[in-house]
Write a protein that holds these residues in place. Structure first.
Motif, mmCIF file in Angstrom:
data_model
loop_
_atom_site.group_PDB
_atom_site.id
_atom_site.type_symbol
_atom_site.label_atom_id
_atom_site.label_comp_id
_atom_site.label_asym_id
_atom_site.label_seq_id
_atom_site.Cartn_x
_atom_site.Cartn_y
_atom_site.Cartn_z
ATOM 1 N N ILE A 199 16.106 -2.276 5.738
ATOM 2 C CA ILE A 199 16.841 -3.539 5.862
ATOM 3 C C ILE A 199 16.041 -4.521 6.721
ATOM 4 C CG2 ILE A 199 18.936 -4.589 6.786
ATOM 5 C CD1 ILE A 199 20.386 -1.973 6.110
ATOM 6 N N LEU A 200 15.428 -3.988 7.789
ATOM 7 C CA LEU A 200 14.642 -4.873 8.654
ATOM 8 C C LEU A 200 13.443 -5.451 7.911
ATOM 9 C CD1 LEU A 200 14.685 -2.995 12.069
ATOM 10 C CD2 LEU A 200 15.920 -5.042 11.431
ATOM 11 N N VAL A 201 12.831 -4.648 7.035
ATOM 12 C CA VAL A 201 11.710 -5.176 6.248
ATOM 13 C C VAL A 201 12.205 -6.314 5.368
ATOM 14 C CG1 VAL A 201 10.058 -4.653 4.420
ATOM 15 C CG2 VAL A 201 10.383 -3.046 6.276
ATOM 16 N N ALA B 66 16.389 -10.091 -5.024
ATOM 17 C CA ALA B 66 15.717 -8.824 -5.279
ATOM 18 C C ALA B 66 14.216 -8.887 -5.005
ATOM 19 C CB ALA B 66 15.966 -8.384 -6.716
ATOM 20 N N ASP B 67 13.607 -10.063 -5.161
ATOM 21 C CA ASP B 67 12.157 -10.145 -4.984
ATOM 22 C C ASP B 67 11.717 -9.687 -3.604
ATOM 23 O OD1 ASP B 67 11.673 -10.953 -7.450
ATOM 24 O OD2 ASP B 67 11.018 -12.997 -6.965
ATOM 25 N N ALA B 68 12.558 -9.913 -2.600
ATOM 26 C CA ALA B 68 12.171 -9.591 -1.235
ATOM 27 C C ALA B 68 12.216 -8.087 -0.968
ATOM 28 C CB ALA B 68 13.072 -10.325 -0.248
ATOM 29 N N MET B 69 12.540 -7.294 -1.970
ATOM 30 C CA MET B 69 12.474 -5.839 -1.788
ATOM 31 C C MET B 69 11.459 -5.207 -2.720
ATOM 32 S SD MET B 69 16.311 -4.663 -1.009
ATOM 33 C CE MET B 69 15.816 -3.348 0.052
ATOM 34 N N VAL B 70 10.763 -6.033 -3.496
ATOM 35 C CA VAL B 70 9.777 -5.476 -4.427
ATOM 36 C C VAL B 70 8.470 -5.258 -3.678
ATOM 37 C CG1 VAL B 70 8.464 -5.890 -6.522
ATOM 38 C CG2 VAL B 70 10.860 -6.546 -6.391
ATOM 39 N N TRP B 71 7.986 -4.034 -3.728
ATOM 40 C CA TRP B 71 6.869 -3.659 -2.874
ATOM 41 C C TRP B 71 5.624 -4.496 -3.164
ATOM 42 C CZ3 TRP B 71 2.010 -1.667 -3.511
ATOM 43 C CH2 TRP B 71 1.398 -1.251 -2.329
ATOM 44 N N ILE C 115 5.318 -7.470 -4.281
ATOM 45 C CA ILE C 115 5.443 -8.828 -3.740
ATOM 46 C C ILE C 115 5.352 -8.792 -2.215
ATOM 47 C CG2 ILE C 115 6.944 -10.855 -3.620
ATOM 48 C CD1 ILE C 115 8.075 -10.064 -6.311
ATOM 49 N N LEU C 116 5.982 -7.764 -1.616
ATOM 50 C CA LEU C 116 5.959 -7.643 -0.159
ATOM 51 C C LEU C 116 4.525 -7.550 0.346
ATOM 52 C CD1 LEU C 116 8.847 -5.106 0.520
ATOM 53 C CD2 LEU C 116 8.817 -7.504 1.096
ATOM 54 N N ALA D 212 -0.324 -3.106 7.350
ATOM 55 C CA ALA D 212 -1.745 -3.443 7.431
ATOM 56 C C ALA D 212 -2.007 -4.848 6.897
ATOM 57 C CB ALA D 212 -2.560 -2.418 6.657
ATOM 58 N N ALA D 213 -1.150 -5.272 5.936
ATOM 59 C CA ALA D 213 -1.368 -6.593 5.342
ATOM 60 C C ALA D 213 -0.887 -7.712 6.256
ATOM 61 C CB ALA D 213 -0.661 -6.676 3.997
#
Lengths: 479, 220
Positions: A172-174, A186-191, A193-194, A265-266
């Motif tokens: 949730i914090l991520v 939903a985009d903000a949980m797609v790896w 895109i993250l 790391a990103a």
């Protein structure tokens, strides 16, 4: 593309689980279990030929290909071992046919959950999959319904749930960190895109998120001091489940951790996740190595050895860099193969002897030569003696990190040596020495065990260039 | 958006922390279950309010699940299990109530310090929600470690999950898939627990975890 490998990887185990839940008769269901696992494995292998397109929810890249093939391969060999193991359990009346039906359905559900966790591109979906995998293994650990099995399952359930809850909080914090940059939805949980946009995330929030994720998924990896569930769960469940837990489920949790490490790391401003992982890895190695000396139960002993090896792997990934990551990946693969081979041997040995107590075993090389020498070979591999694969991967871990952190690496080597002593001391009693306990021939399937050991031996002598190229590629991805 | 919306959300999230504190000092199982029902009820209100102020109708689903499933069905069922199994109604605690409460206060302070410090960028509502949610999670953990009884550990775990739902709804626009999964996982967890309770009962006529502690694998 007419054939969707990603869908098939999830669909085959799911359908198999439903069918197996309905069918009576353990011979048919055991065969079906093997068949389903084989189908999943061949689908996984097809990923190398045709790479499916990744979507919003599912993803295939070089990193998870390695994990998926390893998971489906060990899943397949374990199902072969499980068929003969379960037959014996029914004959001795430890499991009733109803429970075996349940067991097979759960086995495929677990395969489904692990594949889903590895394929998920959505961090929420990945979390759900890891939770499902945890719950299925809880049920399987408790399947014997003895006092000990129930305690082990309860402990595993409570600690696993707490771990998984912390991981959700981290997830949730991520999302919270990603929302201002990527926007709601939903985009903000797609790896994918993250990772692409992690550079703009709020570093402080990501730091806290990673601590929760490390504690949460770290519990599932079995890192000390969060490992308490692991020895009990390994010792009290059916042995095929111990093999799958050690060889696969720990890897799946580690995979989740690696995905988040890549996000960290990103993001330039965030703390480096490496040192945290290195410290937890080292603690696990030293702690598990010392604990090996006081084990009296053979399955618990190898469970502690799993903690040690997960520690080494996390150490390698924590150090980072192409070489150490390569070593970590190789070590993970070798450990999965070797440890499940050992559990295959131990499962049959425990069935022959009717006990898991080390003190009640002895002289296995005389009474059951194939099993005994198989175990010797497995143990020689797991403690890291040449010329087997684990020697090679441990050597790589040490040599790739020594120049950067001599002190830490020295501690790691010390841990590995202490563990070597502990395991050999016990092994000596079990395989050599006076024959003790029941001595009857084993009705065992040796093929899965020796297949794994042959692969480990081969990797120790000669690594195919294609494999090296593939692993180096993944190691670069991991950064 | 400091105003009525903010104040009500704040009050509801704060009440959830308060309900968590109430769990800490219960020494009877029935009372603990009642407090848990209250906890879930406050959660349902809080989620519904979030749905209202965020204009996110799907959150009403989460609120309804919390209300019906967590605040009514689970407490009633657990109540019945306790009656049917004849479990001891008193809860054995590991620490005294005073020490537990002090520990709880420390945990809440910790979560405030951590969360408020790292989220200066986020909007005020989200960050305070997150701080409260972390408090509820940590208090749930505290309930779990200070109780010896299986049922009360389970209740502690469920209150922890409530904290997670609070966090998930406070994170504006978080996809529905997660909320449903959270509710769903509680369901699964509950089934698992139910099976365990029955199995434990079957074997040892007790749901006291201390009865399980005899075994440690090595010390026989």
């Amino acid at each position: 593309m007419s054939f969707d490998a990603l869908g098939a990887l999830l669909l085959i185990p799911a359908v198999a689980a439903a069918i197996l839940a309905l069918l009576p008769g353990y011979r048919v269901t055991a065969a079906l279990n093997v068949l389903a696992a084989l189908l999943t494995l061949s689908t996984a292998a097809s990923l190398f030929v045709v790479q499916p397109v990744s979507g919003q929810y599912l993803l295939v890249d070089d990193l998870n290909k390695v994990f998926i093939v390893l998971t489906t391969f060990v899943g397949f060999t374990t199902s072969v071992f499980s068929a003969s193991y379960i037959g014996h359990e029914i004959d001795t009346g430890r499991l009733t046919p109803t429970f075996v039906r349940f067991y097979h359905a759960m086995y495929q559900t677990l395969m489904f959950a692990m594949n889903l966790a590895l394929l998920a591109n959505n961090i929420g979906l990945m979390w759900v999959a890891v939770e499902v995998a945890t719950l299925t293994t809880v049920l399987m650990v408790g399947i014997y319904r003895t006092h000990e099995a129930l305690e082990a399952a309860w402990k595993y359930f409570i600690l696993g749930s707490v771990g998984i809850a912390l991981a959700l909080f981290g997830t949730i914090l991520v999302y919270m960190a990603a929302r201002p940059v990527i926007g709601e939805g939903a985009d903000a949980m797609v790896w994918t895109i993250l990772v692409a946009r992690a550079g703009q995330f709020d570093p402080a929030l990501l730091d806290v998120a990673f601590v929760f994720l490390l504690l949460g998924y770290g519990t599932k990896v079995g890192l000390a001091p969060l490992h308490a569930w692991l020895p009990d769960a390994h010792a009290e469940g059916p042995t095929p489940i111990s093999a799958v837990l050690s060889g696969l489920l720990l890897n799946v949790a580690l995979y989740a951790l690696l995905r988040f490490k890549m996000i960290m790391a990103a993001c330039a401003g965030a703390i480096a996740p490496g040192p945290l992982m290195v410290v937890m890895g080292l603690i696990s190695v030293i702690f598990a190595a010392l604990m090996l000396y006081r084990r009296r139960d053979i399955k618990r002993m190898f469970a502690y050895s799993s903690i040690e090896h997960m520690g080494i792997i996390v150490f390698a990934f924590g150090m980072g860099g192409p070489l150490a990551n390569f070593a970590g990946l190789l070590h993970m693969t070798m450990h999965s193969l070797t440890k499940s081979a050992i559990f295959f041997a131990v499962g049959h040995i425990a069935q022959v002897k009717g006990t898991q107590k080390i003190a009640d075993m002895g002289g296995l090389t005389v009474t059951n030569p194939v099993l005994g020498w198989g175990l010797v070979l497995g143990v020689v591999a797991i403690v890291g003696l040449p010329p087997l694969g684990i020697f090679m991967s441990e050597f790589l871990v040490v040599s790739s990190t020594f120049a950067r952190q001599p002190v830490l690496t020295a501690i790691l080597v010390m841990g590995i040596l202490i563990a070597l002593g502990g395991i050999f001391m016990r092994l000596n009693v079990v395989v050599f020495g006076e024959p003790k306990g029941v001595t009857k021939p084993a009705e065992a399937s040796y093929v899965p065990m020796f297949t794994h050991l042959a692969l480990v031996l081969m990797a120790g002598i000669y690594l195919p260039p294609a494999l090296v190229a593939g692993f180096s590629n993944v190691a670069k991805l991991l950064g | 958006m400091h105003g009525l919306e903010f104040d009500v959300a704040h009050a509801l999230a704060g009440s959830l922390v308060l309900a968590s504190f109430m769990m800490l000092y219960q020494d009877r199982l029935y009372a603990l279950l009642n407090v848990y029902a209250l906890h879930a009820f406050v959660l349902a209100l809080s989620v519904a309010w979030q749905a209202f102020i965020q204009h996110a109708p799907h959150l009403y689903v989460t609120a309804t699940i919390a209300l019906i499933f967590k605040a009514i069905i689970i407490p009633v069922t657990l109540h019945r299990i306790i009656v049917r199994l004849g479990i001891h109604r008193e809860i054995e605690t590991v620490l005294s109530v005073g020490l537990t409460m002090i520990g709880g206060i420390g945990l809440v302070a910790l979560s405030m310090v951590v969360m408020l410090r790292v989220t200066p960028g986020a909007d005020a509502l989200a960050r305070e929600d997150l701080a409260f949610a972390l408090s509820v999670v940590l208090l749930g953990l505290l309930v779990m470690v200070t109780r010896r009884n299986a049922v009360s550990q389970v209740v502690g775990f469920m209150s922890l999950e409530n904290g997670l739902v609070l966090a998930a709804t406070g994170a504006k626009g978080m996809p529905l898939v997660v909320e449903i999964s959270v509710a769903f996982s509680v369901l699964i967890a509950f089934i698992v627990i139910g099976i365990f309770l029955f199995r434990i009962r079957e074997r040892f006529d007790s749901v006291d975890i201390a009865a399980l502690d005899r075994f440690r694998g090595e010390r026989r």
